[in-house]
Scaffold this active site. Structure first.
Site, PDB file in Angstrom:
ATOM      1  N   LYS A  47      17.010  18.333  21.415  1.00  0.00           N
ATOM      2  CA  LYS A  47      17.986  17.244  21.548  1.00  0.00           C
ATOM      3  C   LYS A  47      18.118  16.505  20.220  1.00  0.00           C
ATOM      4  O   LYS A  47      17.129  16.335  19.505  1.00  0.00           O
ATOM      5  CB  LYS A  47      17.508  16.304  22.655  1.00  0.00           C
ATOM      6  CG  LYS A  47      18.506  15.231  23.080  1.00  0.00           C
ATOM      7  CD  LYS A  47      17.919  14.407  24.219  1.00  0.00           C
ATOM      8  CE  LYS A  47      18.854  13.336  24.711  1.00  0.00           C
ATOM      9  NZ  LYS A  47      18.256  12.514  25.795  1.00  0.00           N
TER      10      LYS A  47
ATOM     11  N   SER B 202      17.094  11.008  32.134  1.00  0.00           N
ATOM     12  CA  SER B 202      17.889  11.806  31.193  1.00  0.00           C
ATOM     13  C   SER B 202      17.464  13.256  31.023  1.00  0.00           C
ATOM     14  O   SER B 202      18.172  14.024  30.372  1.00  0.00           O
ATOM     15  CB  SER B 202      17.900  11.145  29.816  1.00  0.00           C
ATOM     16  OG  SER B 202      18.831  10.102  29.800  1.00  0.00           O
TER      17      SER B 202
ATOM     18  N   SER C 147      21.238  11.936  29.799  1.00  0.00           N
ATOM     19  CA  SER C 147      21.808  12.096  28.482  1.00  0.00           C
ATOM     20  C   SER C 147      21.436  13.406  27.788  1.00  0.00           C
ATOM     21  O   SER C 147      22.078  13.762  26.804  1.00  0.00           O
ATOM     22  CB  SER C 147      21.389  10.935  27.582  1.00  0.00           C
ATOM     23  OG  SER C 147      19.973  10.961  27.406  1.00  0.00           O
TER      24      SER C 147
END
Lengths: 476, 92
Positions: free
Chosen positions: A65, A164, A140
């Site tokens: 990420k 997330s 997210s």
């Protein structure tokens, strides 16, 4: 090679010399380059580089990420304000996977500064759900989850603050894990809500997740919130069986609440029945303070985000606005040009609840209720070994449908927020599909440091069902 | 009860080093109010006397200097002069 292999399956092929490490890496690099444009899972794909270290992930690539630092690479956090910022060092978790031979193939797309539950708040592009490209993948950690679900990489690292990792894992039909707070190092991970942020693992199976979490385990002296915990192999107890005398607690609210989609309730009930058949004793547990989780999280998350994001002002790194007559002007112009709407909204809310006239009413109260939720969990874990609920109350929604209604969007984290604010570990795994063929997930929440048990129970469920074997259509 | 008006929002924005356009102000006012009204449910909670808020403890380590190459760090800065970060003037 064929798509949708697990870490374990690739490892077996490598061990049997059916493929070489370079062939495996090349296969995923080509697949990522070919399919990623349809899904938007990455912000950058890296040409594979040689990793001289050998270990559990040799020849088994992944993506990271974009709020986790990779030396020499951009770390944008999905934001314009860091569009040109290159990390000068590897985050500890990146060091850990590289030490095991991993080659990293890209930066995973994400909601800006990890603020969002749909992947739509990335400043660069929207990520699409591999099961239905009109739907969101959750967020997210939108890119990491969608990439693993689409078989573009066998694993990914995300971060979780209030859901997330687990919520996108559930939306994408894969396994996502949030460890006990303090278990995975945060050195080199960009902070959102420091009192709940953790690096989380995304994989196709429970075994792979336990393996990845084992690699990230152990104390990091460079992170002052890191627990003094030995490195642990969480795969050791995975024998496909439930432990004897296991009691599982179903969170009552999760099956009664009107806010939970009926199809999700049905699949979840089937999962509970299945676990009962496997030999678990089921208890229904009422946790009345859990419903305040979202409110507590709203306040704490905004407050900490406002403080953490104060550092992005254009002076030391990242973007700087060109026009400025003095220093304060430069701060304001840089933040205006660099931050998206959601980020601004959260900073404003955070500074509102932290201002001296409102601190007592919001922040201090939220902090107290947070401790009450923690006590409620602790009491529940005297009666049951693990708790269970659906991971998300709703199915993956259509892109654009919720982005104008922030409050509704925040509700996607309803079941994942409580254990984040209390620091308890939890794992989401698939339990079936809706009639629209969208994935549905459920989760186990455990006492602090109960990772081993969570993986063991989830593994027994997974190995006696077939949900994890299904793959999204049209991506072979 | 939430009472957030335009004036207070603009003051907050200034303290947060954020600039808001006129058309943003109304939308943000509405959205922030919805959020604050939702969290007002915390007012109904009877705060437990047995459970106290969790307090953090500082964890210290030895303060040992490790030689670092400042070059790559300075290379990330928007503007530098010699080994300094350069920013616009602070005082007139």
């Amino acid at each position: 090679m064929k798509p949708f292999l697990t870490i374990k399956e690739i490892k077996e092929k490598l061990d049997k010399k059916e493929i070489s490490e370079n062939e495996s890496i090349k296969y995923y690099f080509d697949r990522l380059k070919k399919i990623d444009p349809k899904l938007g899972t990455t912000l950058e794909i890296f040409e594979p580089t040689e990793n001289n270290k050998k270990g559990l992930l040799s020849g088994i690539p992944g993506i990271i990420k974009d709020n986790i630092c990779q030396q020499g690479k951009i770390t944008s956090c999905g934001s314009k304000i860091l569009e040109n910022f290159k990390s000068t060092y590897d985050a500890t978790v990146v060091e850990q996977v590289k030490k095991e031979g991993a080659v990293i193939l890209g930066r995973g797309n994400m909601d800006e500064f990890a603020m969002g539950s749909s992947g739509e708040y990335s400043a660069y592009k929207v990520t699409r759900n591999p099961w239905n490209t009109n739907c969101v993948p959750g967020g997210s950690s939108s890119g990491p989850a969608a990439a693993v679900a689409a078989g573009l990489v066998p694993w990914a690292l995300g971060t979780e603050t209030g859901g997330s990792v687990r919520q996108p894992a559930s939306y994408c039909g894969i396994v996502g894990f949030y460890p006990t707070y303090g278990s995975h190092s945060r050195l080199g991970t960009v902070a959102l809500t420091s009192s709940t942020d953790q690096v989380g693992t995304l994989t196709r199976t429970v075994h792979d997740n336990a393996l990845l979490a084992s690699i990230l385990s152990g104390h990091d002296p460079k992170d002052s919130t890191s627990l003094f915990r030995e490195k642990t192999d969480f795969t050791k107890k995975l024998n496909g069986k439930l432990p004897k005398n296991l009691t599982l607690g179903v969170i009552q609210d999760s099956i009664e609440s009107k806010g939970v989609d009926n199809q999700i309730k049905e699949r979840f009930k089937e999962a509970v029945d299945h676990l009962e058949k496997l030999g678990a004793k089921i208890k229904y547990i009422s946790l009345p303070d859990l419903k305040y989780g979202i409110s507590v999280y709203f306040v704490i998350n905004r407050a900490e985000a406002a403080s953490n994001l104060a550092r992005f002002d254009g002076s030391l790194y990242g973007m700087r606005a060109k026009e400025a007559k003095d220093l304060h002007d430069m701060y304001i112009n840089t933040r205006h040009d660099g931050f998206g709407q959601e980020v601004k909204r959260r900073i404003l809310m955070g500074n509102y609840v932290l201002s001296s006239s409102h601190q007592e009413a919001y922040y201090k109260k939220a902090d107290h209720v947070r401790a009450m939720i923690r006590a409620e969990f602790e009491a529940a874990f005297k009666e049951v070994d693990l708790l269970m609920s659906p991971t998300a109350p709703t199915l993956p929604f259509e892109i654009g449908k919720m982005s104008m209604d922030p409050l509704q969007m925040y509700m996607a984290d309803y079941f994942t927020v409580p254990n984040c604010i209390t620091g308890n570990p939890a794992l989401s795994l698939p339990c079936g599909f809706s009639k629209e063929k969208l994935p549905i997930g459920f989760q186990f929440i455990g006492p602090r440091l109960s990772e081993e048990l969570i993986f063991q129970v989830a593994h027994a469920y997974e190995q006696s069902t077939e949900h994890h074997l299904k793959t999204p259509p049209g991506l072979d | 009860m939430v009472n957030l008006d335009k004036e207070e929002l603009l003051k907050l924005a200034e303290l947060s080093a954020l600039k808001l356009y006129d058309e943003e102000v109304e939308v943000l006012l509405k959205q922030i109010k919805v959020f604050l009204e939702y969290t007002d449910e915390l007012d109904q909670v009877k705060l437990s006397k047995e459970v106290a808020p969790i307090r953090n403890v500082n964890v210290f380590r030895e303060d040992i200097a490790i030689p670092t190459n400042s070059k790559p760090i300075l290379e990330q800065a928007p503007q530098t002069k010699d080994t300094y970060f350069e920013v616009p003037k602070i005082l007139d």
